[in-house]
Design a protein around this motif. Sequence first.
Motif, PDB file in Angstrom:
ATOM      1  N   VAL A 109       0.863  -1.178   0.000  1.00 45.70           N
ATOM      2  CA  VAL A 109       0.000   0.000   0.000  1.00 45.70           C
ATOM      3  C   VAL A 109       0.902   1.231   0.000  1.00 45.70           C
ATOM      4  N   PRO A 110       0.363   2.410  -0.321  1.00 44.94           N
ATOM      5  CA  PRO A 110       1.194   3.617  -0.346  1.00 44.94           C
ATOM      6  C   PRO A 110       1.898   3.838   0.993  1.00 44.94           C
ATOM      7  N   SER A 111       3.165   4.211   0.923  1.00 47.27           N
ATOM      8  CA  SER A 111       3.947   4.402   2.145  1.00 47.27           C
ATOM      9  C   SER A 111       3.701   5.758   2.788  1.00 47.27           C
ATOM     10  N   HIS A 112       3.358   6.739   2.000  1.00 48.91           N
ATOM     11  CA  HIS A 112       3.100   8.079   2.535  1.00 48.91           C
ATOM     12  C   HIS A 112       1.763   8.552   1.982  1.00 48.91           C
ATOM     13  N   VAL A 113       0.743   8.437   2.783  1.00 48.40           N
ATOM     14  CA  VAL A 113      -0.601   8.807   2.337  1.00 48.40           C
ATOM     15  C   VAL A 113      -1.012  10.085   3.053  1.00 48.40           C
ATOM     16  N   ASN A 114      -1.575  10.996   2.285  1.00 48.19           N
ATOM     17  CA  ASN A 114      -2.206  12.153   2.911  1.00 48.19           C
ATOM     18  C   ASN A 114      -3.586  12.304   2.283  1.00 48.19           C
ATOM     19  N   THR A 115      -4.392  13.158   2.834  1.00 48.30           N
ATOM     20  CA  THR A 115      -5.777  13.261   2.376  1.00 48.30           C
ATOM     21  C   THR A 115      -5.894  13.787   0.957  1.00 48.30           C
ATOM     22  N   PHE A 116      -4.807  14.304   0.373  1.00 44.72           N
ATOM     23  CA  PHE A 116      -4.866  14.858  -0.979  1.00 44.72           C
ATOM     24  C   PHE A 116      -4.290  13.914  -2.026  1.00 44.72           C
ATOM     25  N   SER A 117      -3.823  12.740  -1.620  1.00 43.89           N
ATOM     26  CA  SER A 117      -3.251  11.783  -2.573  1.00 43.89           C
ATOM     27  C   SER A 117      -4.323  11.259  -3.508  1.00 43.89           C
ATOM     28  N   PRO A 149      -8.313   4.358   5.618  1.00 46.91           N
ATOM     29  CA  PRO A 149      -9.276   4.564   4.532  1.00 46.91           C
ATOM     30  C   PRO A 149      -8.770   5.467   3.405  1.00 46.91           C
ATOM     31  N   ARG A 150      -7.628   6.125   3.608  1.00 45.73           N
ATOM     32  CA  ARG A 150      -7.060   6.960   2.546  1.00 45.73           C
ATOM     33  C   ARG A 150      -6.319   6.137   1.496  1.00 45.73           C
ATOM     34  N   HIS A 151      -6.054   4.866   1.787  1.00 47.14           N
ATOM     35  CA  HIS A 151      -5.401   4.002   0.798  1.00 47.14           C
ATOM     36  C   HIS A 151      -6.373   3.711  -0.328  1.00 47.14           C
TER      37      HIS A 151
END
Length: 131
Positions: free
Chosen positions: A30-38, A109-111
Amino acid sequence: MISRVASQLRTTKYSASTTHNGVVYLSGLVPSHVNTFSDITSQAKNVLAQAEQHLLDANSRKGNILRAEIFLSDFNDSDAFNEVWESWLDPSSLPARMVVQATPIASDPRHLIKVVLTAAAIPTTKTTEQL
């Protein structure tokens, strides 16, 4: 012989990869650095970069991928994912692949994406059959 590469997350739940009989099995990435804008494009690039490094760590490479399992939180992201996928892989070495919608992807949940890969390891010694 079974070879395992530990997860960088220092988890006791799984290995980052396992190799057996010349086949490399990568755990779900899964993405290693997730933020709400990804968005799906940035997350896909991140996951595929991780995959490439994990394959190298396990004595393989992206041209040796045999099978890819792609999990998207929204199937409408397929076209955007495919653009990243097609630019990442050499068209002469496309693996068997499936893409499914799955929610949730992970505990965050951002993934938007998870990728599971199976690849052939790079042979380190020649066997009698290969000579």
